[in-house]
Design a protein around this motif. Structure first.
Motif, PDB file in Angstrom:
ATOM      1  N   ASN A 168       0.777  -1.235   0.000  1.00 48.57           N
ATOM      2  CA  ASN A 168       0.000   0.000   0.000  1.00 48.57           C
ATOM      3  C   ASN A 168       0.810   1.287   0.000  1.00 48.57           C
ATOM      4  O   ASN A 168       0.269   2.339  -0.321  1.00 48.57           O
ATOM      5  CB  ASN A 168      -0.907   0.038   1.240  1.00 48.57           C
ATOM      6  CG  ASN A 168      -1.901  -1.092   1.252  1.00 48.57           C
ATOM      7  OD1 ASN A 168      -2.840  -1.098   0.472  1.00 48.57           O
ATOM      8  ND2 ASN A 168      -1.685  -2.066   2.121  1.00 48.57           N
ATOM      9  N   CYS A 169       2.044   1.228   0.395  1.00 49.43           N
ATOM     10  CA  CYS A 169       2.753   2.466   0.685  1.00 49.43           C
ATOM     11  C   CYS A 169       4.025   2.663  -0.138  1.00 49.43           C
ATOM     12  O   CYS A 169       4.414   3.791  -0.419  1.00 49.43           O
ATOM     13  CB  CYS A 169       3.129   2.527   2.162  1.00 49.43           C
ATOM     14  SG  CYS A 169       1.885   1.846   3.266  1.00 49.43           S
TER      15      CYS A 169
ATOM     16  N   MET B  48       9.615  12.719  12.715  1.00 44.07           N
ATOM     17  CA  MET B  48       8.708  11.644  13.118  1.00 44.07           C
ATOM     18  C   MET B  48       8.621  11.515  14.642  1.00 44.07           C
ATOM     19  O   MET B  48       7.593  11.138  15.183  1.00 44.07           O
ATOM     20  CB  MET B  48       9.140  10.304  12.496  1.00 44.07           C
ATOM     21  CG  MET B  48       9.048  10.262  10.976  1.00 44.07           C
ATOM     22  SD  MET B  48       7.461  10.793  10.289  1.00 44.07           S
ATOM     23  CE  MET B  48       6.407   9.390  10.711  1.00 44.07           C
TER      24      MET B  48
ATOM     25  N   LYS C 264      -4.398  14.526   0.566  1.00 35.96           N
ATOM     26  CA  LYS C 264      -4.033  14.557  -0.843  1.00 35.96           C
ATOM     27  C   LYS C 264      -2.566  14.858  -1.033  1.00 35.96           C
ATOM     28  O   LYS C 264      -2.070  15.780  -0.417  1.00 35.96           O
ATOM     29  CB  LYS C 264      -4.877  15.608  -1.561  1.00 35.96           C
ATOM     30  CG  LYS C 264      -6.198  15.047  -1.979  1.00 35.96           C
ATOM     31  CD  LYS C 264      -6.732  15.809  -3.171  1.00 35.96           C
ATOM     32  CE  LYS C 264      -7.864  14.987  -3.765  1.00 35.96           C
ATOM     33  NZ  LYS C 264      -8.778  15.745  -4.547  1.00 35.96           N
TER      34      LYS C 264
HETATM   35  C1  HEC Z   1      -0.255   8.104  -3.456  1.00 37.10           C
HETATM   36  C2  HEC Z   1       0.971   8.205  -2.696  1.00 37.10           C
HETATM   37  C3  HEC Z   1       0.948   7.755  -1.246  1.00 37.10           C
HETATM   38  C4  HEC Z   1       0.629   6.521  -0.744  1.00 37.10           C
HETATM   39  C5  HEC Z   1       0.135   5.292  -1.503  1.00 37.10           C
HETATM   40  C6  HEC Z   1       0.863   6.605   0.683  1.00 37.10           C
HETATM   41  N1  HEC Z   1       1.296   7.842   1.029  1.00 37.10           N
HETATM   42 FE1  HEC Z   1       1.797   8.482   2.887  1.00 37.10          FE
HETATM   43  N2  HEC Z   1       2.070  10.345   2.202  1.00 37.10           N
HETATM   44  C7  HEC Z   1       1.994  10.720   0.872  1.00 37.10           C
HETATM   45  C8  HEC Z   1       2.184  12.148   0.779  1.00 37.10           C
HETATM   46  C9  HEC Z   1       2.160  12.953  -0.502  1.00 37.10           C
HETATM   47  C10 HEC Z   1       2.376  12.626   2.093  1.00 37.10           C
HETATM   48  C11 HEC Z   1       2.587  14.060   2.525  1.00 37.10           C
HETATM   49  C12 HEC Z   1       1.206  14.697   2.596  1.00 37.10           C
HETATM   50  C13 HEC Z   1       1.248  16.109   3.118  1.00 37.10           C
HETATM   51  O1  HEC Z   1       2.215  16.500   3.757  1.00 37.10           O
HETATM   52  O2  HEC Z   1       0.269  16.807   2.891  1.00 37.10           O
HETATM   53  C14 HEC Z   1       2.305  11.460   2.960  1.00 37.10           C
HETATM   54  C15 HEC Z   1       2.456  11.508   4.332  1.00 37.10           C
HETATM   55  C16 HEC Z   1       2.459  10.401   5.157  1.00 37.10           C
HETATM   56  C17 HEC Z   1       2.658  10.441   6.577  1.00 37.10           C
HETATM   57  C18 HEC Z   1       2.850  11.695   7.405  1.00 37.10           C
HETATM   58  C19 HEC Z   1       4.301  11.930   7.678  1.00 37.10           C
HETATM   59  C20 HEC Z   1       4.552  13.314   8.214  1.00 37.10           C
HETATM   60  O3  HEC Z   1       5.471  13.951   7.706  1.00 37.10           O
HETATM   61  O4  HEC Z   1       3.868  13.776   9.121  1.00 37.10           O
HETATM   62  C21 HEC Z   1       2.623   9.155   7.032  1.00 37.10           C
HETATM   63  C22 HEC Z   1       2.803   8.672   8.444  1.00 37.10           C
HETATM   64  C23 HEC Z   1       2.386   8.319   5.883  1.00 37.10           C
HETATM   65  N3  HEC Z   1       2.290   9.103   4.758  1.00 37.10           N
HETATM   66  C24 HEC Z   1       2.288   6.947   5.923  1.00 37.10           C
HETATM   67  C25 HEC Z   1       1.823   6.176   4.866  1.00 37.10           C
HETATM   68  C26 HEC Z   1       1.526   4.772   4.968  1.00 37.10           C
HETATM   69  C27 HEC Z   1       1.743   3.920   6.204  1.00 37.10           C
HETATM   70  C28 HEC Z   1       1.048   4.393   3.746  1.00 37.10           C
HETATM   71  C29 HEC Z   1       0.534   3.030   3.344  1.00 37.10           C
HETATM   72  C30 HEC Z   1      -0.539   2.476   4.113  1.00 37.10           C
HETATM   73  C31 HEC Z   1       1.066   5.553   2.876  1.00 37.10           C
HETATM   74  N4  HEC Z   1       1.549   6.603   3.590  1.00 37.10           N
HETATM   75  C32 HEC Z   1       0.684   5.543   1.547  1.00 37.10           C
HETATM   76  C33 HEC Z   1       1.763   9.893  -0.205  1.00 37.10           C
HETATM   77  C34 HEC Z   1       1.364   8.580  -0.130  1.00 37.10           C
END
Ligand code: HEC
Length: 172
Positions: free
Chosen positions: A68-69, A100, A117
């Protein structure tokens, strides 16, 4: 006839005005969403992870992370996944301990659940337990020096991650 035309016109004007208002509200909402920090409710921030960082939880989480990530956050969570370039803002670097460590478990749980988003929301795709498992994993990404039990998955440079097999979780 002309008596009919007037209220009709008024109605249209009102409709037009409300459509404009709606567009404005939506725009303001999105701009606001983009710029503010994650608005995590206080009571959610205080939540404690109900799960232990056991090997079975962590290996389950590694699988979830891969599925997923990784596309965005990359194998090691550095925010360098294959799709990372397509996103604005870019995926966060989950190995950045300085940042973090300022987040509580509840905070990370909320971020995974709600998304922001372009990060999708996972509360419908993953169970609560799965999201808490991911919180454990996300924590481990920024603390690679954990002494005994766990090693972070191999550095992204050497080999992608052929060596993280799911451990059969026979004993619970
Ligand atoms: C489509 C791309 C995408 C996917 C898939 C995704 N992320 Fe993210 N994630 C992002 C983006 C872009 C940000 C930053 C968003 C913001 O700062 O507005 C983010 C931010 C985060 C943060 C916040 C970190 C902080 O700096 O505070 C965490 C925790 C995180 N993601 C965990 C995960 C986990 C766990 C998964 C899977 C379950 C996941 N993400 C899946 C794009 C994604």
């Amino acid at each position: 006839m002309s008596t009919n035309a007037k209220p009709n016109f008024k109605l249209r004007k009102m409709l037009f005005a409300s459509v404009i208002a709606l567009i404005c509200v939506t725009l303001v909402y999105f701009v606001y969403q983009q710029n503010k920090a994650w608005a995590v409710p206080e009571e959610v921030k205080k939540l404690k992870n109900p799960l232990q960082p056991s090997e079975s939880n962590l290996s389950a989480a590694r699988e979830l992370f891969k599925e997923n990530c990784v596309e965005c956050h990359g194998d090691a969570g550095k925010g360098d996944g294959p799709e990372a370039m397509m996103h604005d803002p870019p995926p966060a670097d989950l190995t950045d301990a300085g940042h973090m460590n300022t987040l509580t478990d509840g905070h990370i749980f909320y971020q995974i659940s709600e998304g922001r988003k372009p990060m999708p929301s996972f509360k419908k795709r993953l169970t609560q337990d799965q999201r808490w498992q991911l919180v454990l994993l996300v924590r481990s990404l920024s603390q690679p020096a954990t002494p005994s039990d766990m090693k972070p998955s191999a550095p992204a440079s050497s080999k992608p991650d052929a060596n993280t097999k799911p451990v059969p979780s026979s004993k619970k």
